[in-house]
Design a protein around this motif. Structure first.
Motif, PDB file in Angstrom:
ATOM      1  N   SER A   1       0.832  -1.207   0.000  1.00  0.00           N
ATOM      2  CA  SER A   1       0.000   0.000   0.000  1.00  0.00           C
ATOM      3  C   SER A   1       0.864   1.253   0.000  1.00  0.00           C
ATOM      4  CB  SER A   1      -0.896   0.025   1.238  1.00  0.00           C
ATOM      5  OG  SER A   1      -1.722  -1.098   1.286  1.00  0.00           O
ATOM      6  N   ARG A   2       0.312   2.298  -0.545  1.00  0.00           N
ATOM      7  CA  ARG A   2       1.025   3.581  -0.530  1.00  0.00           C
ATOM      8  C   ARG A   2       0.782   4.325   0.771  1.00  0.00           C
ATOM      9  NH1 ARG A   2      -0.033   6.588  -5.998  1.00  0.00           N
ATOM     10  NH2 ARG A   2       1.535   7.948  -5.101  1.00  0.00           N
ATOM     11  N   GLU A   3      -0.255   3.900   1.505  1.00  0.00           N
ATOM     12  CA  GLU A   3      -0.586   4.523   2.784  1.00  0.00           C
ATOM     13  C   GLU A   3      -0.928   3.433   3.798  1.00  0.00           C
ATOM     14  OE1 GLU A   3      -3.926   7.006   1.860  1.00  0.00           O
ATOM     15  OE2 GLU A   3      -2.636   8.659   1.238  1.00  0.00           O
ATOM     16  N   VAL A   4      -0.634   3.711   5.053  1.00  0.00           N
ATOM     17  CA  VAL A   4      -0.967   2.773   6.131  1.00  0.00           C
ATOM     18  C   VAL A   4      -1.507   3.588   7.308  1.00  0.00           C
ATOM     19  CG1 VAL A   4       1.378   2.790   7.079  1.00  0.00           C
ATOM     20  CG2 VAL A   4      -0.121   0.867   7.529  1.00  0.00           C
ATOM     21  N   PRO A   5      -2.615   3.144   7.903  1.00  0.00           N
ATOM     22  CA  PRO A   5      -3.140   3.861   9.072  1.00  0.00           C
ATOM     23  C   PRO A   5      -2.195   3.726  10.267  1.00  0.00           C
ATOM     24  CG  PRO A   5      -4.718   2.201   8.260  1.00  0.00           C
ATOM     25  CD  PRO A   5      -3.452   2.023   7.504  1.00  0.00           C
ATOM     26  N   SER A   6      -2.057   4.782  11.026  1.00  0.00           N
ATOM     27  CA  SER A   6      -1.141   4.754  12.173  1.00  0.00           C
ATOM     28  C   SER A   6      -1.534   3.684  13.178  1.00  0.00           C
ATOM     29  CB  SER A   6      -1.084   6.128  12.843  1.00  0.00           C
ATOM     30  OG  SER A   6      -2.367   6.502  13.313  1.00  0.00           O
ATOM     31  N   HIS A   7      -2.835   3.402  13.309  1.00  0.00           N
ATOM     32  CA  HIS A   7      -3.253   2.377  14.279  1.00  0.00           C
ATOM     33  C   HIS A   7      -2.730   0.999  13.888  1.00  0.00           C
ATOM     34  CE1 HIS A   7      -6.445   0.320  11.984  1.00  0.00           C
ATOM     35  NE2 HIS A   7      -6.680   1.501  11.454  1.00  0.00           N
ATOM     36  N   GLN A   8      -2.530   0.766  12.597  1.00  0.00           N
ATOM     37  CA  GLN A   8      -2.002  -0.526  12.168  1.00  0.00           C
ATOM     38  C   GLN A   8      -0.540  -0.671  12.587  1.00  0.00           C
ATOM     39  OE1 GLN A   8      -2.124  -1.339   7.921  1.00  0.00           O
ATOM     40  NE2 GLN A   8      -2.814  -3.408   8.413  1.00  0.00           N
ATOM     41  N   ILE A   9       0.214   0.420  12.479  1.00  0.00           N
ATOM     42  CA  ILE A   9       1.606   0.400  12.947  1.00  0.00           C
ATOM     43  C   ILE A   9       1.628   0.128  14.445  1.00  0.00           C
ATOM     44  CG2 ILE A   9       3.728   1.746  13.223  1.00  0.00           C
ATOM     45  CD1 ILE A   9       2.940   3.227  10.631  1.00  0.00           C
ATOM     46  N   GLY A  10       0.721   0.766  15.180  1.00  0.00           N
ATOM     47  CA  GLY A  10       0.631   0.539  16.622  1.00  0.00           C
ATOM     48  C   GLY A  10       0.356  -0.912  16.961  1.00  0.00           C
ATOM     49  N   GLU A  11      -0.506  -1.553  16.188  1.00  0.00           N
ATOM     50  CA  GLU A  11      -0.794  -2.970  16.415  1.00  0.00           C
ATOM     51  C   GLU A  11       0.440  -3.831  16.139  1.00  0.00           C
ATOM     52  OE1 GLU A  11      -3.560  -4.289  17.746  1.00  0.00           O
ATOM     53  OE2 GLU A  11      -4.417  -2.276  17.919  1.00  0.00           O
ATOM     54  N   PHE A  12       1.190  -3.491  15.068  1.00  0.00           N
ATOM     55  CA  PHE A  12       2.423  -4.221  14.767  1.00  0.00           C
ATOM     56  C   PHE A  12       3.424  -4.074  15.910  1.00  0.00           C
ATOM     57  CE2 PHE A  12       1.832  -3.644   9.885  1.00  0.00           C
ATOM     58  CZ  PHE A  12       0.925  -4.686   9.861  1.00  0.00           C
ATOM     59  N   VAL A  13       3.525  -2.859  16.463  1.00  0.00           N
ATOM     60  CA  VAL A  13       4.451  -2.602  17.570  1.00  0.00           C
ATOM     61  C   VAL A  13       4.046  -3.427  18.787  1.00  0.00           C
ATOM     62  CG1 VAL A  13       5.256  -0.861  19.229  1.00  0.00           C
ATOM     63  CG2 VAL A  13       5.147  -0.304  16.792  1.00  0.00           C
ATOM     64  N   MET A  14       2.748  -3.439  19.082  1.00  0.00           N
ATOM     65  CA  MET A  14       2.299  -4.214  20.248  1.00  0.00           C
ATOM     66  C   MET A  14       2.612  -5.697  20.083  1.00  0.00           C
ATOM     67  SD  MET A  14      -1.131  -2.517  21.817  1.00  0.00           S
ATOM     68  CE  MET A  14      -2.134  -2.672  20.363  1.00  0.00           C
ATOM     69  N   ARG A  15       2.429  -6.220  18.899  1.00  0.00           N
ATOM     70  CA  ARG A  15       2.729  -7.639  18.656  1.00  0.00           C
ATOM     71  C   ARG A  15       4.209  -7.924  18.900  1.00  0.00           C
ATOM     72  NH1 ARG A  15       1.107  -9.288  12.980  1.00  0.00           N
ATOM     73  NH2 ARG A  15      -0.877  -8.597  13.786  1.00  0.00           N
ATOM     74  N   GLU A  16       5.070  -7.042  18.410  1.00  0.00           N
ATOM     75  CA  GLU A  16       6.513  -7.239  18.609  1.00  0.00           C
ATOM     76  C   GLU A  16       6.899  -7.093  20.076  1.00  0.00           C
ATOM     77  OE1 GLU A  16       8.809  -8.366  16.567  1.00  0.00           O
ATOM     78  OE2 GLU A  16       7.429  -8.490  14.890  1.00  0.00           O
ATOM     79  N   LEU A  17       6.332  -6.085  20.744  1.00  0.00           N
ATOM     80  CA  LEU A  17       6.661  -5.886  22.155  1.00  0.00           C
ATOM     81  C   LEU A  17       6.178  -7.053  23.011  1.00  0.00           C
ATOM     82  CD1 LEU A  17       5.995  -2.076  22.656  1.00  0.00           C
ATOM     83  CD2 LEU A  17       8.202  -3.255  22.705  1.00  0.00           C
ATOM     84  N   GLN A  18       5.056  -7.618  22.638  1.00  0.00           N
ATOM     85  CA  GLN A  18       4.538  -8.754  23.385  1.00  0.00           C
ATOM     86  C   GLN A  18       5.518  -9.923  23.333  1.00  0.00           C
ATOM     87  OE1 GLN A  18       0.585  -9.800  22.227  1.00  0.00           O
ATOM     88  NE2 GLN A  18       0.125 -10.533  24.274  1.00  0.00           N
ATOM     89  N   ASN A  19       6.195 -10.060  22.201  1.00  0.00           N
ATOM     90  CA  ASN A  19       7.193 -11.128  22.078  1.00  0.00           C
ATOM     91  C   ASN A  19       8.515 -10.773  22.748  1.00  0.00           C
ATOM     92  OD1 ASN A  19       5.451 -12.772  20.600  1.00  0.00           O
ATOM     93  ND2 ASN A  19       6.024 -11.794  18.683  1.00  0.00           N
ATOM     94  N   LEU A  20       8.831  -9.483  22.820  1.00  0.00           N
ATOM     95  CA  LEU A  20      10.107  -9.054  23.403  1.00  0.00           C
ATOM     96  C   LEU A  20      10.076  -8.985  24.927  1.00  0.00           C
ATOM     97  CD1 LEU A  20      11.267  -6.135  21.074  1.00  0.00           C
ATOM     98  CD2 LEU A  20      12.292  -8.396  21.281  1.00  0.00           C
ATOM     99  N   ASP A  21       9.024  -8.325  25.457  1.00  0.00           N
ATOM    100  CA  ASP A  21       8.998  -8.049  26.888  1.00  0.00           C
ATOM    101  C   ASP A  21       7.568  -7.700  27.300  1.00  0.00           C
ATOM    102  OD1 ASP A  21      10.990  -7.204  29.293  1.00  0.00           O
ATOM    103  OD2 ASP A  21       9.296  -5.807  29.202  1.00  0.00           O
ATOM    104  N   LYS A  22       7.008  -8.472  28.194  1.00  0.00           N
ATOM    105  CA  LYS A  22       5.606  -8.291  28.601  1.00  0.00           C
ATOM    106  C   LYS A  22       5.370  -6.932  29.273  1.00  0.00           C
ATOM    107  CE  LYS A  22       4.511 -12.447  27.320  1.00  0.00           C
ATOM    108  NZ  LYS A  22       4.569 -12.592  25.899  1.00  0.00           N
ATOM    109  N   VAL A  23       6.317  -6.490  30.081  1.00  0.00           N
ATOM    110  CA  VAL A  23       6.166  -5.202  30.761  1.00  0.00           C
ATOM    111  C   VAL A  23       6.141  -4.075  29.728  1.00  0.00           C
ATOM    112  CG1 VAL A  23       7.253  -3.564  32.346  1.00  0.00           C
ATOM    113  CG2 VAL A  23       7.165  -5.999  32.923  1.00  0.00           C
ATOM    114  N   ALA A  24       7.020  -4.136  28.753  1.00  0.00           N
ATOM    115  CA  ALA A  24       7.048  -3.114  27.701  1.00  0.00           C
ATOM    116  C   ALA A  24       5.750  -3.137  26.899  1.00  0.00           C
ATOM    117  CB  ALA A  24       8.247  -3.332  26.778  1.00  0.00           C
ATOM    118  N   PHE A  25       5.238  -4.341  26.641  1.00  0.00           N
ATOM    119  CA  PHE A  25       3.957  -4.456  25.927  1.00  0.00           C
ATOM    120  C   PHE A  25       2.862  -3.739  26.708  1.00  0.00           C
ATOM    121  CE2 PHE A  25      -0.080  -6.807  26.045  1.00  0.00           C
ATOM    122  CZ  PHE A  25      -0.552  -6.503  24.778  1.00  0.00           C
ATOM    123  N   ILE A  26       2.789  -3.989  28.003  1.00  0.00           N
ATOM    124  CA  ILE A  26       1.739  -3.366  28.822  1.00  0.00           C
ATOM    125  C   ILE A  26       1.923  -1.852  28.868  1.00  0.00           C
ATOM    126  CG2 ILE A  26       0.820  -3.207  31.177  1.00  0.00           C
ATOM    127  CD1 ILE A  26       1.414  -6.272  31.352  1.00  0.00           C
TER     128      ILE A  26
END
Length: 152
Positions: A100-125
């Motif tokens: 896509s040429r554009e991506v909603p910011s909330h989608q990036i936020g969801e991607f970040v949460m998924r990665e943080l959940q795998n990296l560190d639970k406290v950071a995810f929260i």
């Protein structure tokens, strides 16, 4: 490639290898005039999609903003820099693979949460509580339960 020491236009490639993150080529060069060595990196140029903010504004994707956001959530947490770099690279691959040429910011936020959940639970929260505007203890408990359930 101009020598950073003397400005001469010619240099020879002495060594070539993939960078540590496998996203660029690292080249050691030697200046033909002053014989000093320096390193250059060659990276494919890709166009990241524009980010559509919640208010409808469109802004250029900025990798440093993504990194700052992730680093803030991970502040004082025992996560290696290489793991953070890998997570950011995975997020960027997801953004690019959508085509896509554009991506909603909330989608990036969801991607970040998924990665943080795998990296560190406290950071995810930490991240999710701000991102999802958690303002009461029950919503916070749901986040903790989500982090715990998906971590199994």
């Amino acid at each position: 490639m101009k020598c950073p020491f003397c400005g001469h236009d010619e240099s020879q490639v002495v060594e070539t290898r993939l960078s540590e993150d496998n996203t660029s080529i690292r080249r050691r060069r030697q200046c033909s005039a002053c014989d000093k060595r320096f390193t250059t990196f060659e990276r494919a140029e890709v166009t990241m999609p524009a980010v559509v903010k919640r208010d409808g504004r469109r802004v250029d994707y900025q990798r440093h903003k993504l990194r700052e956001s992730v680093n803030l959530a991970l502040r004082k947490r025992p996560v290696k820099t290489q793991d953070v770099d890998d997570a950011i690279a995975r997020i960027e691959v997801r953004l690019l693979s959508q085509g896509s040429r554009e991506v909603p910011s909330h989608q990036i936020g969801e991607f970040v949460m998924r990665e943080l959940q795998n990296l560190d639970k406290v950071a995810f929260i930490r991240y999710a509580s701000v991102y999802r505007s958690v303002d009461d203890i029950e919503a916070f408990k749901l986040l903790i339960d989500q982090a715990h359930a998906e971590g199994k």
